[in-house]
Design a protein around this motif. Structure first.
Motif, short mmCIF file in Angstrom:
data_model
loop_
_atom_site.label_atom_id
_atom_site.label_comp_id
_atom_site.label_asym_id
_atom_site.label_seq_id
_atom_site.Cartn_x
_atom_site.Cartn_y
_atom_site.Cartn_z
N PRO A 285 0.85 -1.19 0.00
CA PRO A 285 0.00 0.00 0.00
C PRO A 285 0.88 1.24 0.00
O PRO A 285 2.01 1.20 0.49
CB PRO A 285 -0.76 -0.12 1.32
N MET A 286 0.36 2.29 -0.54
CA MET A 286 1.14 3.51 -0.54
C MET A 286 0.62 4.46 0.50
O MET A 286 -0.56 4.59 0.72
CB MET A 286 1.09 4.16 -1.91
N HIS A 287 1.52 5.10 1.14
CA HIS A 287 1.11 6.02 2.18
C HIS A 287 1.80 7.34 1.96
O HIS A 287 3.00 7.38 1.72
CB HIS A 287 1.47 5.45 3.55
N GLU A 318 9.03 4.03 -0.24
CA GLU A 318 8.92 3.83 -1.68
C GLU A 318 8.39 5.09 -2.36
O GLU A 318 8.71 5.39 -3.48
CB GLU A 318 7.97 2.66 -1.96
N HIS A 319 7.62 5.79 -1.59
CA HIS A 319 6.97 6.96 -2.15
C HIS A 319 7.94 7.99 -2.69
O HIS A 319 7.67 8.71 -3.63
CB HIS A 319 6.11 7.59 -1.06
N ALA A 320 9.13 8.01 -2.07
CA ALA A 320 10.10 9.02 -2.48
C ALA A 320 10.48 8.90 -3.95
O ALA A 320 10.81 9.87 -4.60
CB ALA A 320 11.34 8.91 -1.61
N ASN A 321 10.39 7.68 -4.48
CA ASN A 321 10.86 7.59 -5.87
C ASN A 321 9.74 7.35 -6.89
O ASN A 321 9.94 6.70 -7.88
CB ASN A 321 11.94 6.49 -5.98
N HIS A 322 8.58 7.84 -6.63
CA HIS A 322 7.62 7.71 -7.72
C HIS A 322 7.48 9.03 -8.47
O HIS A 322 7.81 10.07 -7.94
CB HIS A 322 6.26 7.23 -7.26
N PRO B 265 -1.90 5.81 -11.04
CA PRO B 265 -2.39 7.05 -11.65
C PRO B 265 -1.45 8.23 -11.42
O PRO B 265 -1.40 9.13 -12.24
CB PRO B 265 -3.74 7.30 -10.97
N MET B 266 -0.71 8.20 -10.32
CA MET B 266 0.19 9.33 -10.06
C MET B 266 1.28 9.42 -11.11
O MET B 266 1.83 10.48 -11.37
CB MET B 266 0.82 9.20 -8.69
N MET B 267 1.60 8.30 -11.73
CA MET B 267 2.60 8.33 -12.79
C MET B 267 2.09 9.19 -13.94
O MET B 267 2.84 9.96 -14.54
CB MET B 267 2.88 6.91 -13.27
#
Ligand code: HEM
Ligand SMILES: [Cu+2]
Ligand SMILES: [Cu+2]
Lengths: 322, 650
Positions: A285-287, A318-322, B265-267
């Motif tokens: 999951p993304m937070h 993980e969020h840092a690299n999207h 979707p954020m991509m």
């Protein structure tokens, strides 16, 4: 035609002045009722003043130069080959640079201070409210109280509110202008936003990011009341409102609008299920919006997510690299 | 399937269908009646002449300005009368979506390419662009893409997920209809044309300059075109890939932007703004160039700080690739990321501000003539500076949490897009009009248009800043009048209609001037400074009978000074036959196949898309194997046309 303009322009300015003054008091962003909104308003004023330092001289210079060097004013100097001045060039690069450095310093400070997931310092324990944007209504679940509402939000004044936010379907944005800025609600993700109302009052809230057909019906009332009133209201909802079942939720999630509703209970872990339902492809999951200072463990600790905390942590790194 | 083909039962759309039908019939009738089909084909449709392609671009842009403008007035009418249900939600959403797409991609872009085409080869002393055939293909791809997009209003339904179409709303789950497919293919086809144009102008500017024209002697407009075209080369591929991925999601059930299946979707939001932010600078940079040329011409002065201006242009185009995240500070990327992008965004304001100062110093101690191009330039300065300042306020990330998605943002970008881009292109159109057609546009009607546009602008958009601070979010078709938003919305709508009047005055101005004008005989309508003013107006097919020899910035101005001072003119070189590209019908035919291909994919009709695709490939081969693509204009013909121009000038 000059004649018409001479009449028209002051007239229009007058009309605008009347309109503007007639509506003062409704400038929600400039009339905040909580600490986050207040800091943001201060920042807006600071940036406006810094901008004005450049803007006003430029406007005056433009008017003066254009008028003074008009073609038929032969009294003033004409220097057709003047094209360079190291002093002036230094000035026009230098002054804006200085202004931007000052503004940047403020921006950096406030960006860290106002990071949405950073807890508001307070002697009170925050109240947690989970927000889900649906097509086209808002579902608010109160995990501590076990009640839920639609398009209607009530919370105690003077107490930090910790919103966890997600979306089922389209991406929206949760915004209560008088309390502070907005944050996106996204499916498959849980965001965190702290807000607080310093005064009791009914505040206007809305969805700010377009979600399709009945997007404009996604406004809601955010009602800040005294602690006693809040507790009384919770008891009243518990005793008199219907339950929200899983089926009930699926009905609610169908496309359509809704009036205000309240529910005496909702399925345990509903919010987490809404977040997780999109996760069948990837198990992570993304937070969002966890600054280091807030710490995601503390943040999510009370969210009853059966060992999901660890995943949440991975999510945020993980969020840092999207 | 055909049940949903034509949209039925809606007066607005029925009206549009009927009027499109009538206008098309009238056009066919007129062309047939005056026996102009052949002329249309040989002189325009198949032309590879950059000047004619430029005119066609600008004509198309004005048409699209009309369409986008009508959309805007419909939006504003609904917002002034929120409870009359003038437009129901579905319509409203479609109309603001098409308004945005049309204004940026089918109005600003072609207007810009039109001005590139008109002016760049002439400014650098070239006989055409580097790839004339590709240039024609670019135009027709743009045009067919625009038509495919526009047709959605009456066939199949318009897209209605916003001008940047964020998923999941734009995915099949959020937009099951056909409209979003029109969006993808309209943008995709015209986007290929834009990319090709960008490459074409980079090559033209780098390779086709007249002897002696070093880079640092180029007119500022040419510099701005270089900056903009380089930005196109790097930004548009991102758009193409993003649209392709969205198409695959919708068409083949890929999961690039859907969470189920591991996409994100954020991509999409990141990708679309990696194109989108550079895109707004792609359209503003050429306007900066236009203003620079106009300011020095009409103040009769050398441009102040040439090197500074070049440096500013180039640094803006590089920086514009590092700011995209400011469009979604509220997505929760954390303080580090937000702070970084806030700073990069603010940094862009520095070179932008420097340009404004340099224009002012150019005017300083000049002799300012207030003809139409200059009027628009002067109106631009305060308008753009205010818009830039509010941009800086938006760049302050934590404050943007309150501005984002509100009318404050709407006011900001219209201020820079109308006050900057539209005013800039208008200024360019008035400036180069005599070069295109050999006469100036009427001053008096032009002044009316100018004032309506300007007053209308402020009446329309200043209240929107206030509305933003009052908490009004964008894309609402309806709101509660208790919020106190109604009065300012009414004012804003009045302003929009005043701008509409301005547009009508411009149309009248053009029609009037076509019939009543004084021929502009010298070729140098404004006592200009750069090479385009050294040749007759309209420019002959081959532009320059002899390629000019350049020895300074402001070459033509200095040449005039040399002549006035009696410096002996070097004897003219003998004329030589001029090598020119031949007209070709292939770009037009290829674009028809693109339309068939795109339309087929929009409807998921492979029986239509496949022949379309085969047609595209065949036209590619047809071009590759045609060797008879150029010819020489004999010396006699050049001499005759030059003598005629000289006689005209006397
Ligand atoms: C001084 C320079 C500028 C700065 C600092 C600036 C800053 C910004 C920022 C921070 C945003 C995002 C705000 C938000 O979404 O909350 C924004 C939006 C926008 N800006 Fe600017 N801007 C500048 C110049 C321009 C120019 C020159 C153009 C176009 C010619 C432009 C067009 C736009 C558009 C179209 C949007 C928003 C589009 C949308 O959300 O649909 N800006 N600007
Ligand atoms: Cu994320
Ligand atoms: Cu941007």
């Amino acid at each position: 035609m000059r004649r018409y303009l001479r009449v028209l322009t002051p007239l229009l300015i007058m009309v605008m002045a009347v309109m503007l003054s007639g509506c003062s008091g409704q400038y929600l962003v400039l009339d905040p009722k909580g600490p986050i909104g207040e800091s943001q308003r201060d920042l807006i004023y600071i940036s406006a003043i810094l901008c004005a330092v450049i803007l006003v001289p430029v406007l005056i210079m433009t008017a003066v130069i254009v008028w003074r060097y008009r073609e038929n004013n032969k009294k003033v100097a004409y220097k057709p080959k003047w094209e360079h001045s190291t002093k002036l060039e230094t000035l026009v690069w230098g002054v804006p640079t200085v202004i931007i450095i000052i503004l940047a310093a403020f921006t950096i400070k406030y960006t860290y201070d106002l990071e949405p997931s950073k807890a508001i310092a307070s002697e009170h324990e925050p109240v947690t409210i989970e927000v889900t944007s649906l097509d086209w209504k808002w579902l608010f679940t109160y995990p501590d109280e076990g009640i839920a509402t639609v398009n209607y939000l009530k919370f105690p004044e003077g107490v930090p509110i910790r919103f966890h936010l997600t979306s089922d379907q389209a991406m929206n944005s949760f915004w209560i202008p008088q309390l502070g800025g907005q944050i996106y609600t996204m499916s498959g993700m849980a965001m965190t936003l702290y807000l607080q109302a310093d005064e009791a009052g009914e505040y206007y809230g809305s969805g700010a990011n377009f979600t399709g057909e009945d997007f404009s019906k996604m406004t809601f009332k955010a009602d800040a009341v005294s602690n006693e009133d809040y507790n009384a209201w919770v008891q009243q909802v518990k005793s008199s409102s219907p339950e929200l079942t899983m089926d009930g939720y699926h009905k609610l999630a169908e496309k359509g609008t809704s009036d205000e509703q309240s529910f005496s209970s909702f399925p345990k872990g509903l919010f987490q299920q809404i977040v997780m339902q999109y996760m069948n492809g990837s198990d992570m999951p993304m937070h969002h919006g966890n600054s280091e200072s807030a710490g995601s463990d503390k943040d999510m600790g009370d969210m009853d997510m059966d060992g999901m905390d660890k995943d949440m942590d991975m999510g945020s790194s993980e969020h840092a690299n999207h | 399937m055909f049940g949903t083909f034509f949209i039925t039962g809606d007066p607005l759309i029925l009206g549009a269908q009927v009027s499109i039908g009538l206008v098309s019939l009238a056009a066919i009738f007129i062309v047939t009646y005056f026996k102009k089909w052949k002329w249309l084909w040989t002189e325009w449709i198949t032309t590879v002449d950059h000047k004619k392609i430029g005119i066609m671009y600008i004509l198309a842009a004005i048409l699209m300005l009309f369409r986008g403008g009508v959309d805007a007035l419909l939006i504003r009418t609904q917002l002034a009368l929120p409870h009359l249900e003038f437009l129901h939600a579905g319509h409203y959403n479609a109309i603001f979506t098409t308004h945005g797409v049309i204004m940026i991609l089918f109005m600003a872009m072609p207007f810009m390419f039109g001005l590139f085409n008109i002016a760049v080869p002439l400014q650098i002393g070239a006989r055409d662009v580097a790839y004339p055939y590709l240039n024609s293909l670019s135009f027709w791809l743009f045009f067919i893409g625009a038509m495919l997009f526009n047709i959605s209003f009456v066939i199949g339904g318009s897209p209605d997920a916003g001008w940047l179409a964020y998923p999941p709303l734009s995915e099949l789950s959020g937009s099951p209809g056909i409209g979003q497919n029109f969006y993808i293919w309209g943008i995709q086809i015209s986007g290929i044309g834009s990319l090709a144009s960008g490459i074409n102008f980079v090559a033209t500017i780098l390779k086709m300059r007249a002897p002696g024209m070093k880079l640092m002697r180029m007119p500022m407009f040419t510099w701005s075109v270089l900056a903009s075209s380089l930005t196109i080369m790097f930004a548009f591929p991102i758009l193409t890939v993003t649209m392709a991925m969205l198409f695959l999601d919708r068409f083949l059930g890929a999961h690039f932007f859907t969470l189920d299946g591991g996409g994100n979707p954020m991509m999409y939001v990141n990708l679309i703004w990696m194109w989108g932010h550079p895109e707004v600078y792609i359209v503003i940079l050429p306007a900066f160039g236009i203003f620079s040329d106009i300011v020095s011409t009409f103040a009769k002065k050398k441009l102040f700080g040439y090197k500074s201006m070049v440096f500013a242009l180039m640094s803006i185009s590089i920086l514009s690739f590092f700011t995209w995240l400011h469009h979604f500070f509220t997505m929760g990327s954390g303080a580090d990321v937000n702070a970084f992008f806030a700073i990069t965004t603010m940094v862009i304001a520095i070179p932008t501000g420097v340009k404004v100062f340099n224009w002012l110093f150019t005017l300083y101690k000049g002799r300012i003539n207030f003809s139409q191009p200059m009027l628009w330039t002067i109106a631009f300065i305060p308008c753009f500076v205010i818009g830039g300042m509010t941009g800086v306020m938006l760049a302050v990330a934590p404050a943007d949490f309150q501005f984002h998605n509100s009318y404050f943002l709407i006011a900001h970008f219209h201020q820079v897009l109308i006050g900057g881009v539209v005013f800039g292109y208008f200024a360019g159109m008035y400036y180069w009009w005599p070069k295109m057609f050999g006469f100036k546009l009427d001053e008096k009607i032009g002044k009316w248009a100018f004032w309506f546009w300007n007053i209308g602008f402020y009446v329309c958009f200043m209240p929107q800043y206030a509305l933003g601070l009052m908490g009004m979010t964008r894309r609402f078709n309806n709101y509660d009048t208790d919020l106190g938003w109604l009065p300012l919305n009414i004012v804003s709508t009045v302003g929009a209609f005043i701008m509409g009047l301005g547009f009508l005055f411009q149309i009248w101005q053009i029609v009037y001037s076509l019939r009543n004008h004084k021929k502009e005989k010298t070729g140098d309508a404004w006592d200009g400074r750069s090479l385009e003013w050294s040749i007759p107006s309209p420019a002959p097919m081959y532009n320059f009978a002899r390629l000019p020899q350049v020895s300074s910035q402001d070459e033509w101005w200095e040449e005039k000074e040399r002549r006035a001072a009696g410096v002996p003119v070097e004897p003219a070189q003998p004329l030589e036959p001029i090598h020119m590209p031949k007209n070709s019908g292939i770009p037009f035919i290829a674009s028809i196949f693109w339309f068939i291909f795109g339309f087929g994919l929009v409807w998921d009709w492979l029986w239509m898309a496949i022949p379309g695709f085969i047609g595209i490939v065949v036209t590619l081969f047809a071009r590759s194997f045609s060797f008879d693509t150029d010819y020489y204009i004999p010396v006699d013909e050049v001499r005759r046309s030059e003598e005629a121009a000289l006689k005209g000038a006397k």
